[in-house]
Structure formats: C-alpha cells, structure tokens
Design an enzyme around this catalytic site. Structure first.
Site, PDB file in Angstrom:
ATOM      1  N   HIS A  90       0.795  -1.061   0.047  1.00 47.05           N
ATOM      2  CA  HIS A  90       0.018   0.197  -0.035  1.00 47.05           C
ATOM      3  C   HIS A  90       0.951   1.055   0.047  1.00 47.05           C
ATOM      4  O   HIS A  90       1.921   1.360   0.537  1.00 47.05           O
ATOM      5  CB  HIS A  90      -0.951  -0.080   1.111  1.00 47.05           C
ATOM      6  CG  HIS A  90      -0.158   0.198   2.489  1.00 47.05           C
ATOM      7  ND1 HIS A  90      -0.007   1.202   3.165  1.00 47.05           N
ATOM      8  CD2 HIS A  90      -0.074  -0.949   3.502  1.00 47.05           C
ATOM      9  CE1 HIS A  90       0.438   1.037   4.226  1.00 47.05           C
ATOM     10  NE2 HIS A  90       0.481  -0.325   4.485  1.00 47.05           N
ATOM     11  N   ASP A  92      -0.516   4.432   0.919  1.00 46.28           N
ATOM     12  CA  ASP A  92      -0.940   5.522   1.675  1.00 46.28           C
ATOM     13  C   ASP A  92      -0.223   5.054   3.019  1.00 46.28           C
ATOM     14  O   ASP A  92       0.331   4.161   3.596  1.00 46.28           O
ATOM     15  CB  ASP A  92      -2.643   5.259   1.971  1.00 46.28           C
ATOM     16  CG  ASP A  92      -2.908   4.263   2.796  1.00 46.28           C
ATOM     17  OD1 ASP A  92      -2.513   2.821   2.209  1.00 46.28           O
ATOM     18  OD2 ASP A  92      -3.597   4.202   3.812  1.00 46.28           O
ATOM     19  N   ASP A 123       6.418   1.084   5.687  1.00 47.43           N
ATOM     20  CA  ASP A 123       5.277   0.745   5.834  1.00 47.43           C
ATOM     21  C   ASP A 123       4.386   1.762   5.266  1.00 47.43           C
ATOM     22  O   ASP A 123       3.812   2.903   5.483  1.00 47.43           O
ATOM     23  CB  ASP A 123       4.645   0.914   7.320  1.00 47.43           C
ATOM     24  CG  ASP A 123       3.228   0.462   7.585  1.00 47.43           C
ATOM     25  OD1 ASP A 123       2.614  -0.213   6.742  1.00 47.43           O
ATOM     26  OD2 ASP A 123       2.751   1.057   8.566  1.00 47.43           O
ATOM     27  N   GLU A 156      -5.090   1.551   3.099  1.00 49.05           N
ATOM     28  CA  GLU A 156      -5.062   0.493   4.032  1.00 49.05           C
ATOM     29  C   GLU A 156      -4.919   1.083   5.850  1.00 49.05           C
ATOM     30  O   GLU A 156      -5.423   0.594   6.579  1.00 49.05           O
ATOM     31  CB  GLU A 156      -3.525   0.000   3.889  1.00 49.05           C
ATOM     32  CG  GLU A 156      -3.476  -1.702   4.800  1.00 49.05           C
ATOM     33  CD  GLU A 156      -2.898  -1.594   6.136  1.00 49.05           C
ATOM     34  OE1 GLU A 156      -3.047  -2.053   6.884  1.00 49.05           O
ATOM     35  OE2 GLU A 156      -2.352  -0.227   6.273  1.00 49.05           O
ATOM     36  N   GLU A 157      -4.105   2.296   5.787  1.00 49.39           N
ATOM     37  CA  GLU A 157      -3.899   2.794   6.950  1.00 49.39           C
ATOM     38  C   GLU A 157      -5.273   3.540   7.566  1.00 49.39           C
ATOM     39  O   GLU A 157      -5.620   3.596   8.582  1.00 49.39           O
ATOM     40  CB  GLU A 157      -2.988   4.015   7.135  1.00 49.39           C
ATOM     41  CG  GLU A 157      -1.598   3.435   6.356  1.00 49.39           C
ATOM     42  CD  GLU A 157      -0.755   2.607   7.620  1.00 49.39           C
ATOM     43  OE1 GLU A 157      -1.404   2.205   8.623  1.00 49.39           O
ATOM     44  OE2 GLU A 157       0.199   2.281   7.280  1.00 49.39           O
ATOM     45  N   HIS A 423       4.528   3.847  12.196  1.00 45.98           N
ATOM     46  CA  HIS A 423       3.364   4.665  12.595  1.00 45.98           C
ATOM     47  C   HIS A 423       3.890   5.754  13.660  1.00 45.98           C
ATOM     48  O   HIS A 423       3.127   6.392  14.196  1.00 45.98           O
ATOM     49  CB  HIS A 423       2.341   3.651  13.470  1.00 45.98           C
ATOM     50  CG  HIS A 423       1.647   2.974  12.328  1.00 45.98           C
ATOM     51  ND1 HIS A 423       0.310   2.583  12.721  1.00 45.98           N
ATOM     52  CD2 HIS A 423       1.828   2.566  11.270  1.00 45.98           C
ATOM     53  CE1 HIS A 423      -0.132   1.705  11.718  1.00 45.98           C
ATOM     54  NE2 HIS A 423       0.635   1.823  10.627  1.00 45.98           N
TER      55      HIS A 423
END
Length: 451
Positions: A90, A92, A123, A156-157, A423
């Site tokens: 992903h 995003d 990520d 996704e996030e 994150h």
C-alpha cells in the site's frame, strides 16, 4: 548474503531502489483530505501505475474504490500453465505526527546511521519497492516464472474498506494461486519471519454532550455536568486496574502458542521508560497477538495552551480496538459501542459512530507455499530458519482475500521489523532487510513455480 545470482543482481539494483523509494516517499500520501491534499495520494497512485507500465505490466489501472481512494492494479502474464501470484503493498501512509518531532523531514528519504528514514519507508512504500526488486532480479536471471498480479492499496492505514469492497464487487480481479502480502515484518532484524495471524480492528468516534454551551467553572462548576470529565470516565472504563482491555462481553484471556516475545526485548523495542510497568497480564505474545487491545487515538478537547476556566459542554474521542483471531470484528464493534453507551455517566448524551473496521486473519502455515518460502529464506538468510509469529496490527484486505479465494495460499512478509518504528516519528527501513527480503521473494517465486 547468498552467492546466488539473484542476490548479486538485487545488490546491484539497490541504488536504483533507493532513488525510487525517495521519489515515492516524497508524496505526502496520507489518505485523509482533512490533513493532506487528496492530490498527494493521486500523485503517488500515478507514480505506482507508471512504474508498473515501465516494467511491462499489462492491464495497468488506477482503480477508484468505494471509499473515495485509489488503488493501483497491474498484471504481468507468466509462462503457459504457470501459477499466478498476487503481490500486495500500500502507498498510503500514517500522518507524520508533527514535523518538528522528526530528526529529518518525514517526506524526504534520509540516509542516517545505516537506515533510510521517511514516512512509509517501511510501511509500506518499501514493500512496493521490494516487489519491484524481486521481479527485476528474476527478469535478469531467466525471466519471471509465474504470472504476477500487483495491487497497491490507497487506504490501508485508514481502514475504510475501499479495496475490500472493490474486490468483493470484482472477484476475478485479484484471483491468484498464492498471495504475498508485503506489509508485515521480521520478528527481529535479520531473523526471517512470516506472519501467521493478524488482529482485526474497529475504529469508533464517541461524542458526549452535557450542556448547550461551555460555562464558567467558578459560577457553575461542581453541579454542571462536565462532558470532558464524563468522557474520561468512559475511556477509563475500557481498562482494568492493571491496564488490560476490558470491553463488556469481549473475551480477553486468549493465549498465544508459538514464538514468544521476551519481556526485556519488548521493553527495549517499545522504548518503555525505566520504572514504567507493562500493562495487562499473560505473556507479551498473549497480549499483543492473541488478545484484544483498546487504544485512545485522539481526544477532542481544549489544548492546555489557551484553555479557559470552563465546564466543557462537549467532548469526543477516536478509539481503536484490535480484535484477535477467533473473534468477529463486527460483533466486537457492537460490544464496544454498547460498552461506551452503558458506561457514560450522569445521563449524558452519547453518540458513537463507526469509522472503520477489518476482520482478523489466520494463515494456513502448513500449505506448500510456506515450504517454498522457508527454502527461500534459508538461502537469503544463511544460517537462519524461517520463524512464524503473530502481528498485533491489521491488514483488513487479508480476510477479504481469504474469503474470496479460499484455495489461495496467503503469506505475509515485509520490512516492518521493530527498529522500523512504523506509525511513529522517525520511521525507517533497513536497506539490508530490503535487500534480503527482495532476494527471499524472488527465490520464493522461483521455488513456487517449480512446485
């Protein structure tokens, strides 16, 4: 690193991979137009689509998904009779959590201390680059032996389910014999790991109102119901005295069987301050892979700077609940909403809105694809054997894929080992892990084609 020609090719391609990752990281592709312009996500999607076209993919398309985001699809046909493998990543990313907190700009890939720093580096923009490296290495060493589908998600996030609903409406699109989800990570840097389970998740927004407007705390405080105080009471009800998650009716004593996470290692990885206790009971693996976990992601309340002596008329919060395998995320959502409503004090008005949801996932690690992956990891990580772990996070698409394609073998690998700090501020990727996992994926595809 292995002396296999695949490994030599990937090592030679790393400078190009770094430059491409820098381009992709430069897009502030946070899938929330309230924080960043939607054009940043659209530009990242175009970049991914153009890259797939340059690699010879056919049927490349930027898909408009039902949640208003875009995902990128491409197909690379394989030899006649060869299996098809879906590769997922992903583009995003999470918001940067404050530009000043980063040691280098979050949307500029920065080489520091042997790692590459930037939001999405691990990520999961790095996951897309990993797929590209593996395919390029195979092309340079006899060709790609399988048919390949690539899907690069754009939400996704956010957990808003756009790609899941698109796949459900177009079930032939992502059909494949095996699926490599490049969005997890090794248990530890240098220890090859596949992720066997994922917790699901639900996001809810809770709002509490008690007054028509704020009141002077000296004139009315002590009798007027404070909405912020009510919200604090509600949020506190979600944890027991030891910090374990407590949602009325939700099982929270499951156990993890398998690879264990030593508490000392976890404290170091999580950067827990000296003297601060971990929360919950059971092993660390129980707590982060097998049990539910509630987190308050944000609170709508006046900041300290500029606050006035007022009783608050309204307050809100965004709450995340991670849902372990074996539990239904929709049922857990209903329990969470009922809990919030039941624990709101003083007859305050409460409203709860679901903001996102994804089901948990459990892989079949006995399938032939896992044997092919173990052989690949043994070569890419000399002297190491493939480990199997859980992951406390969520990849909502996985359960959708498992439901749509029950015969497909789903494997999760990726670049988000603990040092990556996904994150968080100062997210980074290890170029050595990118290299080794790209070798792993290329060898897996070769092994899988050989049957």
């Amino acid at each position: 690193m292995s002396a296999d020609p695949i490994a030599e090719t990937i090592a030679s391609l790393l400078p190009r991979a770094k430059a491409e990752l820098a381009e992709l990281v430069s897009f502030a592709s946070v899938a929330d137009p309230a924080q960043y312009p939607k054009s940043e996500c659209e530009a990242a999607a175009r970049w991914c689509a153009d890259t797939l076209r340059a690699e010879g993919f056919t049927d490349v398309a930027v898909l408009d998904t039902p949640d208003g985001t875009q995902s990128v699809y491409g197909h690379l046909p394989g030899p006649a009779g060869a299996p098809t493998v879906l590769l997922y990543a992903h583009y995003d990313v999470q918001p940067p959590l404050g530009l000043d907190a980063w040691d280098s700009p979050p949307f500029e890939l920065t080489d520091r201390d042997g790692r590459w720093y930037g939001r999405g580096a691990a990520d999961c923009k790095g996951g897309f680059i990993m797929h590209l490296l593996a395919l390029r290495a195979l092309k340079a060493n006899g060709g790609v032996p399988v048919g390949v589908k690539v899907i690069v998600e754009g939400s996704e996030e956010q957990g808003t389910g756009g790609l899941e609903r698109y796949a459900e409406a177009n079930p032939a699109l992502l059909a494949a014999d095996a699926m490599v989800i490049g969005d997890s990570g090794n248990f530890r840097e240098g220890l090859p790991t596949v992720t066997a389970t994922l917790r699901g998740m639900t996001l809810v927004r809770v709002r509490i109102d008690t007054l028509e407007g704020n009141l002077h705390s000296g004139q009315f405080g002590g009798a007027a119901p404070d909405a912020l105080a009510a919200l604090i009471r509600v949020l506190d009800s979600l944890r027991s005295d030891d910090g374990a998650t407590t949602v009325d009716g939700l099982d929270a004593d499951q156990s993890w069987q398998g690879l264990q996470y030593p508490e000392a290692d976890f404290r170091q990885d999580a950067k827990v301050l000296d003297g601060v206790e971990l929360i919950g009971t059971g092993s660390v693996s129980d707590r982060i892979w097998a049990r539910p976990a509630v987190t308050v992601l944000g609170i709508d309340a006046p900041p300290v700077v500029g606050a006035t002596p007022s009783v608050q008329a309204g307050a809100g919060a965004l709450i995340s609940l991670r849902v372990p395998p074996g539990e239904d995320a929709a049922a857990a959502t209903r329990l969470l909403i009922a809990h919030l409503e039941a624990h709101t004090p003083w007859g305050a008005r409460v409203s709860v809105e679901q903001a996102g949801q994804g089901q948990p996932f459990r892989a079949d690690v006995t399938s032939p694809a896992y044997a092919a992956m173990a052989d690949a990891m043994r070569v890419a990580y000399p002297g190491e054997e493939m480990q199997t772990s859980g992951m406390g996070g969520s990849i909502p698409l996985c359960n959708t894929l498992a439901t749509l394609y029950p015969e497909a073998e789903i494997l999760l690998i990726g670049l988000s080992e603990p040092k990556a700090q996904i994150h968080a501020v100062n997210e980074s990727v290890s170029p050595e892990e990118l290299e080794r996992l790209s070798v792993t994926e290329a060898l897996f595809l070769r092994n899988y084609a050989a049957g």
